[in-house]
Design an enzyme around this catalytic site. Sequence first.
Site, PDB file in Angstrom:
ATOM      1  CB  SER A  82      81.762 -18.333  10.825  1.00 20.04           C
ATOM      2  OG  SER A  82      81.858 -18.177  12.215  1.00 20.04           O
TER       3      SER A  82
ATOM      4  CG  ASP B 241      87.178 -13.298  12.413  1.00 24.16           C
ATOM      5  OD1 ASP B 241      86.354 -13.181  13.340  1.00 24.16           O
ATOM      6  OD2 ASP B 241      86.943 -13.937  11.377  1.00 24.16           O
TER       7      ASP B 241
ATOM      8  CG  HIS C 228      83.024 -13.308  11.573  1.00 22.57           C
ATOM      9  ND1 HIS C 228      84.014 -14.184  11.980  1.00 22.57           N
ATOM     10  CD2 HIS C 228      81.887 -14.054  11.479  1.00 22.57           C
ATOM     11  CE1 HIS C 228      83.491 -15.390  12.135  1.00 22.57           C
ATOM     12  NE2 HIS C 228      82.217 -15.328  11.829  1.00 22.57           N
TER      13      HIS C 228
END
Length: 524
Positions: free
Chosen positions: A236, A463, A493
């Site tokens: 991320s 996602d 995610h």
Amino acid sequence: MPISAAQRAALITATTVLLAAGCSDGGDDTADTTKPSGSPGLSALTSQKLVWAPCTAPSAAEGGGPAPSPLPDGTAWECSFLQAPLDWAEPAGETIELALIRARARDPEARIGSLFFNFGGPGGSGVTGLPGFANEYESLRSRYDLVSFDPRGVGRSDPVECATDKELDAYYALDFTPDDAAEERTLSDAQKKYAAGCEKDAGPALPHVGTENAARDLDLMRQVLGDDKLHYFGISYGTELGGVYAHLFPKNVGRAVLDAVVDPDAGVEEGALGQAKGFQLALDNFAQDCVDRGDECALPGTSVAEVESFITDLLASLDKKPIPGIGTRELTQTQATNGIAQALYSKEYWPYLEQGLEAADGGDGALLLSLSDSMNGRGQTGTYSNIQAANAAINCVDFKERYTLGQAKERLGKFREASPVFGDFMGWALASCSQWPVPGTWEHPDVSAPGSAPLLVVGTTGDPATPYEGTRAMVNALGKGVGIELTYEGEGHGAYNGGNACVKKAVDAYLLDGKLPATGTVCK
């Protein structure tokens, strides 16, 4: 179906928060990769010797809890502190301490080096995150020391803290989608007070908590730990940090994986709008799953539209009147929306979302409030980690753009079109940095990295927080032959920990054996 401590910890590591969505993700267009080199101060820092000791229990800013337990084979976690410049433009000046954690490789003879992890946020503690996820990376420990850290401003590394626990309870219960001028003034006053609290706490450190400095810290860690190259696993926001590192130090990149990819081309508005679409897509998929299960699903509706209408009606009722939550705390519209978003980070948490929505419809807001607490870093004892304070500090220092509430209000139409459930929150959140006391740095990150070793860039089609489109954007921005694209057709995610054997095999093959998949490979 209560949420376990381990599951709560996993939820807390989620990347984004609706309250700060308008100030997420950035990079540096003007990075000078040579400025600190040759300095006597830097020479002293790169030659420092770390003292590793058994890890103590996490600090309150890291989220609290017990000290990390040894790994199944008995390997103990070791912790240390590294000295880094407060201001990388003056490496001989004042320093700060950065907290590190590691677990040594199982096979010293086959050891490649250190593998550094950043789990996202920005604002997530790596010192607490790595032990929580260690079992997922045990195959990689065969040849690497697993290493993570609390970036500057985070956890145990000179944390930014903006308010007391009691003040944060009140702040997160506010209406972040104001309906009239009075509510707009209330929100603006609260944001101003919050920003002032951050400035008072962090003082002269506040301008220096951005992503470029964190990337320079990473290279210092690499040198101090004795690695010729930086081997890296970023998730991320960690993909943004990895991309900025590759831009600053392309010749120092070793084997690197970027999973759940931030779009490096997106500015504040584009990033927030992309997230609104991403969370809406995840909610659509959740609702479709509910419809497909028929009577097994506890929520009303025989179509995606009907399920989502039930959710929007519930949120509208909470806007008018909150319901009982946990103890004396109520579930507000803001917290319910936060809780819904939190549960969409992983398909594993869809059952909790279903249960929480059903319970809230019946007047019990405890589960959705618990999910929202996890997003905001609130422990069961009422103590907050500094994940959201650090998130705000890093994002607002990274980005130049400053939207007023009025400017955010003008853009609500496109956000509502992107997501009937999350649009208002993402739209109003554009103003999150409007009263920040420190100017921002860039429009979006420069991650171009000519001459770098390949980076394996992994994107998930479903996602919610870092939409799949960012994967190709990162590959293109890194440059020809540098970004190698791997797609996971799935939900959630982050792909590596999503349980897909194809993704895990491809990532392990690169990190352990240096074997890259063909760019464009798809795992299903």
